[in-house]
Write a protein that holds these residues in place. Structure first.
Motif, short mmCIF file in Angstrom:
data_model
loop_
_atom_site.label_atom_id
_atom_site.label_comp_id
_atom_site.label_asym_id
_atom_site.label_seq_id
_atom_site.Cartn_x
_atom_site.Cartn_y
_atom_site.Cartn_z
N UNK A 85 0.83 -1.20 0.00
CA UNK A 85 0.00 0.00 0.00
C UNK A 85 0.87 1.25 0.00
N UNK A 86 1.85 1.24 0.86
CA UNK A 86 2.69 2.43 0.99
C UNK A 86 3.51 2.68 -0.25
N UNK A 87 3.93 1.61 -0.89
CA UNK A 87 4.75 1.77 -2.08
C UNK A 87 3.99 2.55 -3.16
N UNK A 88 2.79 2.08 -3.47
CA UNK A 88 2.08 2.79 -4.55
C UNK A 88 1.57 4.14 -4.07
N UNK A 89 1.28 4.28 -2.78
CA UNK A 89 0.84 5.57 -2.27
C UNK A 89 1.97 6.60 -2.37
N UNK A 90 3.15 6.17 -2.00
CA UNK A 90 4.29 7.08 -2.09
C UNK A 90 4.48 7.55 -3.53
N UNK A 91 4.40 6.61 -4.44
CA UNK A 91 4.57 6.95 -5.85
C UNK A 91 3.54 8.01 -6.27
N UNK A 92 2.33 7.86 -5.76
CA UNK A 92 1.25 8.76 -6.15
C UNK A 92 1.24 10.03 -5.31
N UNK A 93 2.12 10.08 -4.33
CA UNK A 93 2.19 11.27 -3.49
C UNK A 93 1.03 11.41 -2.51
N UNK A 94 0.46 10.30 -2.09
CA UNK A 94 -0.59 10.42 -1.07
C UNK A 94 -0.12 9.79 0.23
N UNK A 95 -0.62 10.33 1.33
CA UNK A 95 -0.21 9.87 2.64
C UNK A 95 -1.01 8.66 3.09
N UNK A 96 -0.49 7.97 4.07
CA UNK A 96 -1.14 6.77 4.57
C UNK A 96 -1.19 6.81 6.10
N UNK A 97 -2.36 6.53 6.63
CA UNK A 97 -2.48 6.39 8.09
C UNK A 97 -2.85 4.96 8.42
N UNK A 98 -2.01 4.30 9.21
CA UNK A 98 -2.21 2.90 9.49
C UNK A 98 -2.81 2.70 10.88
N UNK A 99 -3.84 1.87 10.97
CA UNK A 99 -4.43 1.52 12.26
C UNK A 99 -4.49 0.01 12.38
N UNK A 100 -4.39 -0.49 13.59
CA UNK A 100 -4.53 -1.92 13.83
C UNK A 100 -5.76 -2.18 14.68
#
Lengths: 341, 341
Positions: A85-100
């Motif tokens: 998820x983070x890989x393609x998000x980084x490429x697209x320039x969007x941030x990611x918030x992870x919750x468990x």
DNA sequence: TATTTTTTCGAGACCGTTCCCGGGAACGGT
DNA sequence: ACCGTTCCCGGGAACGGTCTCGAAAAAATA
């Protein structure tokens, strides 16, 4: 000390200009004199100015971030999925918030509200094993926030989905054991309210039927993920009058621990009992004997989920999309050919 | 469809009252008529009102969340540490934002700015293995944002720290191998700009010195975490004229893979070569032979870091605090007594 | 009944940005 | 000298809440 955080207004005041101009410079618009821009940038840098994302997001009415809810990242499947998820998000320039969610329904619900409250632009979710109702997702999805479920999908919300061919691969795995000569195949199943677990069980059952093998309820263990009861299950299987000669387990952890206990009890693997796991964790290669497993493409699934979600964030009127990722049977020695029939 | 998200103002308008009153009801203050409050709560519920955290945090000038930067959660040590962080954070009612640097300096820096921009109230950081300078943390820490470094700490920032007794435990581990009769002990070291790696190497060296064993440079491998070069290292060690009779590795993955390759090459473990790892991953118990390891209390470290940070968030004038968590040597068969001296 | 106290509510400033809109200066063309 | 552009810039509303202050209404007290 300059304890106070520096704002755009501070810079404006120090330079004797208006905050509009500072904003223009900092957000890289063109209608500004190069010299003015230069001065602003220099001062912002000196003061270690950090734009206030809260204010920006509030004003823009979007956050450019996606929220992720996974059961737990100590489970490496999910850790790898998050990596995708983070890989393609980084490429697209969007941030990611992870919750468990820690496999807890209530905690999943809290995470969900927390993310929505933070106004994420989209959600990627793999539901907890405890979650057997979906009323918490519905109103959010209907409000127009795109959601992509992956792996542990939520069937009654008409959102996008990414999952593997559970039925087919469970069928193939079971058939593999059968063609290798195993006949009394036990199955360690997951919670039956989960789409995955149900389909895997179905694949197992249908493979047995196809080969005219009897379905014995006593060979089917209904476990919970990470239940810590593997030892109990193992003892149960070993004491059965007709001990199984193969075990197909819902995940590698269960398979490996079970195999370990059986080995300690003098059973030979795979001669006495064969093993087949799920997930193809790294350690499958290192146990004795190496564990056959289903390679579950975690990274790819995460990547696909992010792709779909970002696409839908950019084009809000797109229809939900379902994508099926192929799993792969990896045969190692734990399910080698049976010597004695 | 009611595509638009409902705000406090919408509720006020629909009820013919002011937004102040709605705010009062929703944030649970007392100076409001029970009946009015009742009506507001009911409507908010019907409309699936979700408070806008951006607006609240912007106004309050705090977010009640802590930012976490770890190298990567596929590394179970960090996954467990994050678990510890979340446990105590949940108890304290504060939110957690998790970022992964993927062992990259640039990505760590981006994460850092992103978190500061989101106005987190504090930071918990374990630096990437690539990070050998600290200029990105300094201005942020000096601005008054509390930081707790854990495990991979940052020495030249005068912030709080949580780490294990690396030197002592490496010393103890090495001594353990020596007393078991091993004399030619190889050491797979980590990057030497990391505090941990340096101290572990020192512990190893001092243990050798104490027992009057020669230090051989050829026995010390300077690896990088997750470098994928384990096979190369193993071949290197095996072809040495004086092959080592024990390996103390920076982590279990390296130890297990190395052990596996040596076994395939006909070496007996631990008779020919003993192994000792770091981290005490679950799989240590399941490999053949079970791998001795250093139990690195990941969960406790995360919990301690969160405790310290939350405490400092609540009491801003507290001094930075250092806490050392004890590791523990777990002896299994991979470092059993040597048969032939 | 008059006064004080308490309860309940509304008006509006503010948090840090963006962005629309309008205005002044400089400049070129007639 | 006048006008139309272009280039820069400032004013101020808005985003969705919180919170202070004061006022009106209700209740309590004299």
């Amino acid at each position: 000390m300059d304890k106070k955080t520096v704002t755009i207004k501070d810079i404006a005041r120090m330079l004797g200009i208006s905050k509009s101009t500072v904003s223009r410079a900092l957000s890289g618009r063109s209608d500004i004199h190069p010299e003015t821009k230069q001065k602003i940038m220099a001062l912002a840098n000196d003061l270690h100015y950090e734009p206030n994302a809260l204010a920006i997001n509030l004003k823009q009415q979007k956050t450019n971030t996606i929220g992720v809810i996974v059961p737990e990242t100590v489970n490496r499947f999910f850790a790898r999925a998050v990596g995708g998820i983070q890989k393609v998000s980084d490429m697209a320039g969007v941030n990611v918030m992870i919750c468990q969610s820690n496999e807890s329904y209530i905690s999943e619900k809290n995470n969900l509200h927390s993310l929505v409250s933070s106004r994420v632009d989209g959600l990627i979710v793999s539901i907890s094993s405890e979650t057997d109702r979906t009323d918490h997702f519905k109103p959010i999805f209907e409000r127009g926030i795109p959601i992509v479920f992956f792996d542990r999908i939520c069937e009654d919300v008409h959102a996008s989905q990414v999952y593997t061919d559970n039925y087919e691969i469970a069928f193939e795995g079971t058939e593999h054991l059968i063609t290798r000569g195993y006949r009394r195949i036990a199955f360690v199943a997951g919670p039956q309210h989960l789409f995955n677990s149900r389909n895997r069980l179905l694949g197992y059952l249908d493979a047995l039927k196809k080969h005219n093998l009897p379905v014995k309820e006593s060979y089917i263990i209904h476990s919970h993920y990470g239940s810590g009861k593997v030892e109990e299950y193992t003892r149960y299987l070993m004491q059965l009058p007709q001990r199984p000669d193969a075990v197909f387990a819902i995940n590698d952890y269960a398979a490996i621990e079970m195999m370990h206990i059986m080995k300690k009890n003098g059973l030979k693997i795979p001669e006495d009992v064969a093993f087949l796991g799920f997930n193809n964790e790294d350690m499958c290669r290192f146990v004795e004997p190496p564990l056959s497993s289903i390679d579950h493409p975690a990274h790819d699934m995460g990547a696909a989920a992010a792709e779909i979600l970002i696409n839908q964030m950019r084009h809000p009127d797109l229809k939900p999309e379902s994508r099926i990722i192929k799993s792969r049977l990896v045969v190692r020695e734990s399910s080698g050919a049976r010597l004695v029939l």
